[in-house]
Motif scaffolding. Structure first.
Motif, PDB file in Angstrom:
ATOM      1  N   GLY A  74       4.252  98.238   8.134  1.00 57.43           N
ATOM      2  CA  GLY A  74       2.967  98.897   8.272  1.00 57.43           C
ATOM      3  C   GLY A  74       2.456  99.383   6.940  1.00 57.43           C
ATOM      4  N   PHE A  75       1.187  99.803   6.949  1.00 55.28           N
ATOM      5  CA  PHE A  75       0.576 100.321   5.731  1.00 55.28           C
ATOM      6  C   PHE A  75      -0.560 101.257   6.091  1.00 55.28           C
ATOM      7  CE2 PHE A  75      -2.066  96.668   6.728  1.00 55.28           C
ATOM      8  CZ  PHE A  75      -3.343  97.148   6.491  1.00 55.28           C
ATOM      9  N   CYS A  76      -0.948 102.054   5.126  1.00 55.72           N
ATOM     10  CA  CYS A  76      -2.203 102.795   5.229  1.00 55.72           C
ATOM     11  C   CYS A  76      -2.817 102.889   3.845  1.00 55.72           C
ATOM     12  CB  CYS A  76      -2.029 104.168   5.869  1.00 55.72           C
ATOM     13  SG  CYS A  76      -1.498 105.488   4.798  1.00 55.72           S
ATOM     14  N   SER A  77      -4.104 103.098   3.824  1.00 51.94           N
ATOM     15  CA  SER A  77      -4.856 103.330   2.608  1.00 51.94           C
ATOM     16  C   SER A  77      -5.547 104.676   2.768  1.00 51.94           C
ATOM     17  CB  SER A  77      -5.897 102.232   2.412  1.00 51.94           C
ATOM     18  OG  SER A  77      -6.784 102.564   1.359  1.00 51.94           O
ATOM     19  N   ALA A  78      -5.510 105.474   1.699  1.00 52.53           N
ATOM     20  CA  ALA A  78      -6.128 106.795   1.762  1.00 52.53           C
ATOM     21  C   ALA A  78      -6.740 107.146   0.416  1.00 52.53           C
ATOM     22  CB  ALA A  78      -5.097 107.842   2.156  1.00 52.53           C
ATOM     23  N   HIS A  79      -7.721 108.029   0.468  1.00 52.15           N
ATOM     24  CA  HIS A  79      -8.285 108.585  -0.762  1.00 52.15           C
ATOM     25  C   HIS A  79      -8.769 110.001  -0.482  1.00 52.15           C
ATOM     26  CE1 HIS A  79     -11.952 107.057   1.179  1.00 52.15           C
ATOM     27  NE2 HIS A  79     -12.606 107.951   0.449  1.00 52.15           N
ATOM     28  N   LEU A  80      -8.995 110.727  -1.547  1.00 49.53           N
ATOM     29  CA  LEU A  80      -9.404 112.123  -1.441  1.00 49.53           C
ATOM     30  C   LEU A  80     -10.876 112.256  -1.802  1.00 49.53           C
ATOM     31  CD1 LEU A  80      -8.168 114.975  -0.918  1.00 49.53           C
ATOM     32  CD2 LEU A  80      -7.897 115.155  -3.399  1.00 49.53           C
ATOM     33  N   LYS A 103       2.355 107.965  12.109  1.00 50.14           N
ATOM     34  CA  LYS A 103       2.327 109.366  11.677  1.00 50.14           C
ATOM     35  C   LYS A 103       3.029 109.532  10.329  1.00 50.14           C
ATOM     36  CE  LYS A 103       2.055 111.364  16.273  1.00 50.14           C
ATOM     37  NZ  LYS A 103       2.759 112.143  17.289  1.00 50.14           N
ATOM     38  N   ALA A 104       4.110 108.790  10.104  1.00 52.35           N
ATOM     39  CA  ALA A 104       4.816 108.872   8.815  1.00 52.35           C
ATOM     40  C   ALA A 104       3.909 108.406   7.680  1.00 52.35           C
ATOM     41  CB  ALA A 104       6.099 108.043   8.853  1.00 52.35           C
ATOM     42  N   LEU A 105       3.119 107.371   7.918  1.00 48.04           N
ATOM     43  CA  LEU A 105       2.176 106.909   6.896  1.00 48.04           C
ATOM     44  C   LEU A 105       1.102 107.964   6.620  1.00 48.04           C
ATOM     45  CD1 LEU A 105       1.920 103.216   8.068  1.00 48.04           C
ATOM     46  CD2 LEU A 105       2.619 103.949   5.770  1.00 48.04           C
ATOM     47  N   ILE A 106       0.609 108.605   7.664  1.00 45.83           N
ATOM     48  CA  ILE A 106      -0.382 109.664   7.485  1.00 45.83           C
ATOM     49  C   ILE A 106       0.232 110.827   6.705  1.00 45.83           C
ATOM     50  CG2 ILE A 106      -1.814 111.383   8.680  1.00 45.83           C
ATOM     51  CD1 ILE A 106      -2.179 109.234  10.914  1.00 45.83           C
ATOM     52  N   ARG A 107       1.480 111.183   7.026  1.00 44.16           N
ATOM     53  CA  ARG A 107       2.152 112.262   6.283  1.00 44.16           C
ATOM     54  C   ARG A 107       2.359 111.891   4.816  1.00 44.16           C
ATOM     55  NH1 ARG A 107       4.979 112.652  11.123  1.00 44.16           N
ATOM     56  NH2 ARG A 107       6.798 111.569  10.266  1.00 44.16           N
ATOM     57  N   ALA A 108       2.610 110.607   4.539  1.00 43.30           N
ATOM     58  CA  ALA A 108       2.755 110.175   3.138  1.00 43.30           C
ATOM     59  C   ALA A 108       1.453 110.412   2.373  1.00 43.30           C
ATOM     60  CB  ALA A 108       3.168 108.701   3.077  1.00 43.30           C
ATOM     61  N   ALA A 109       0.327 110.096   3.005  1.00 44.76           N
ATOM     62  CA  ALA A 109      -0.973 110.337   2.369  1.00 44.76           C
ATOM     63  C   ALA A 109      -1.204 111.837   2.206  1.00 44.76           C
ATOM     64  CB  ALA A 109      -2.091 109.705   3.197  1.00 44.76           C
ATOM     65  N   GLN A 110      -0.849 112.599   3.228  1.00 49.10           N
ATOM     66  CA  GLN A 110      -1.006 114.051   3.162  1.00 49.10           C
ATOM     67  C   GLN A 110      -0.201 114.616   1.993  1.00 49.10           C
ATOM     68  OE1 GLN A 110       0.966 116.103   6.329  1.00 49.10           O
ATOM     69  NE2 GLN A 110       0.165 118.095   5.749  1.00 49.10           N
ATOM     70  N   ALA A 111       1.047 114.195   1.851  1.00 45.55           N
ATOM     71  CA  ALA A 111       1.891 114.700   0.767  1.00 45.55           C
ATOM     72  C   ALA A 111       1.339 114.290  -0.599  1.00 45.55           C
ATOM     73  CB  ALA A 111       3.323 114.188   0.947  1.00 45.55           C
ATOM     74  N   PHE A 113      -1.779 113.651  -1.496  1.00 45.92           N
ATOM     75  CA  PHE A 113      -3.051 114.270  -1.846  1.00 45.92           C
ATOM     76  C   PHE A 113      -3.083 115.788  -1.623  1.00 45.92           C
ATOM     77  CE2 PHE A 113      -4.474 109.832  -1.089  1.00 45.92           C
ATOM     78  CZ  PHE A 113      -5.042 109.591  -2.319  1.00 45.92           C
ATOM     79  N   ALA A 114      -1.948 116.395  -1.345  1.00 44.54           N
ATOM     80  CA  ALA A 114      -1.907 117.842  -1.102  1.00 44.54           C
ATOM     81  C   ALA A 114      -2.348 118.596  -2.349  1.00 44.54           C
ATOM     82  CB  ALA A 114      -0.491 118.254  -0.712  1.00 44.54           C
ATOM     83  N   PRO A 115      -2.971 119.751  -2.203  1.00 38.63           N
ATOM     84  CA  PRO A 115      -3.384 120.338  -0.921  1.00 38.63           C
ATOM     85  C   PRO A 115      -4.755 119.807  -0.489  1.00 38.63           C
ATOM     86  CG  PRO A 115      -3.879 121.868  -2.688  1.00 38.63           C
ATOM     87  CD  PRO A 115      -3.245 120.647  -3.328  1.00 38.63           C
ATOM     88  N   ALA A 116      -4.924 119.669   0.773  1.00 40.78           N
ATOM     89  CA  ALA A 116      -6.205 119.241   1.337  1.00 40.78           C
ATOM     90  C   ALA A 116      -6.437 120.048   2.607  1.00 40.78           C
ATOM     91  CB  ALA A 116      -6.185 117.741   1.639  1.00 40.78           C
ATOM     92  N   HIS A 117      -7.670 120.125   3.044  1.00 43.16           N
ATOM     93  CA  HIS A 117      -7.986 120.932   4.222  1.00 43.16           C
ATOM     94  C   HIS A 117      -7.917 120.145   5.523  1.00 43.16           C
ATOM     95  CE1 HIS A 117     -10.376 123.877   1.513  1.00 43.16           C
ATOM     96  NE2 HIS A 117      -9.085 124.095   1.462  1.00 43.16           N
TER      97      HIS A 117
END
Length: 169
Positions: A74-80, A103-111, A113-117
């Motif tokens: 799997g994969f995800c793409s994210a930006h801030l 959910k693990a991919l989403i948490r990877a993006a969260q970590a 780009f932290a901190p984010a709201h």
């Protein structure tokens, strides 16, 4: 099935992993919600190698791949944008769904780009499995918008970071 997933950001030279997974996931996942004659065009638009490279080099996107055993699944793409993380692509191979890999991919993006709201995703309105995944994961439907792909409608789905922290376990 016991999985010990490993999530990592990838470089431009590894974007073929993203396209390969998308080619396996999209035709089956979207066949109930998007006319078959549009799926090939949509894959070409969304996963064009030059566009993916521009996403990283020009637009600040980070692609994460998740591996189970020796297989990228799997994969995800994210930006801030400001204090908001946008998940722009999220795919997990069908045989590996239901194990928390999305959910693990989403948490990877969260970590990363932290901190984010909060975290935002745009999901095709008629793609019930993806909408249901988001709702189960704590996202709420914020509004509807026209999709970037072939005039469809997307939901903008929003999750405050505090909600993400609650469902991280």
């Amino acid at each position: 099935m016991t999985l010990t997933p490993q999530t990592r950001p990838i470089s431009v030279s590894e974007l073929d992993i993203v396209r390969d997974i998308a080619m396996l996931v999209w035709p089956k996942s979207y066949r109930a919600s998007i006319p078959p004659d549009q799926i090939d065009s949509m894959i070409s638009q969304a996963f064009d190698p030059d566009k993916l490279e521009d996403d990283i080099m020009q637009r600040g996107h980070v692609f994460f791949v998740i591996r189970a055993g020796r297989v990228d699944v799997g994969f995800c793409s994210a930006h801030l944008e400001g204090t908001r993380i946008w998940i722009t692509k999220l795919c997990v191979l069908p045989d590996f769904r239901g194990f928390g890999l999305g959910k693990a991919l989403i948490r990877a993006a969260q970590a990363h780009f932290a901190p984010a709201h909060d975290i935002v995703m745009c999901i095709h309105k008629d793609h019930d499995p993806a909408v249901n995944f988001c709702l189960r994961s704590g996202f709420k439907i914020a509004r509807e918008i026209p999709s970037e792909l072939d005039g469809l409608t997307d939901y903008v789905m929003l999750m405050p970071m505090s909600q993400m922290e609650m469902c991280a376990a």
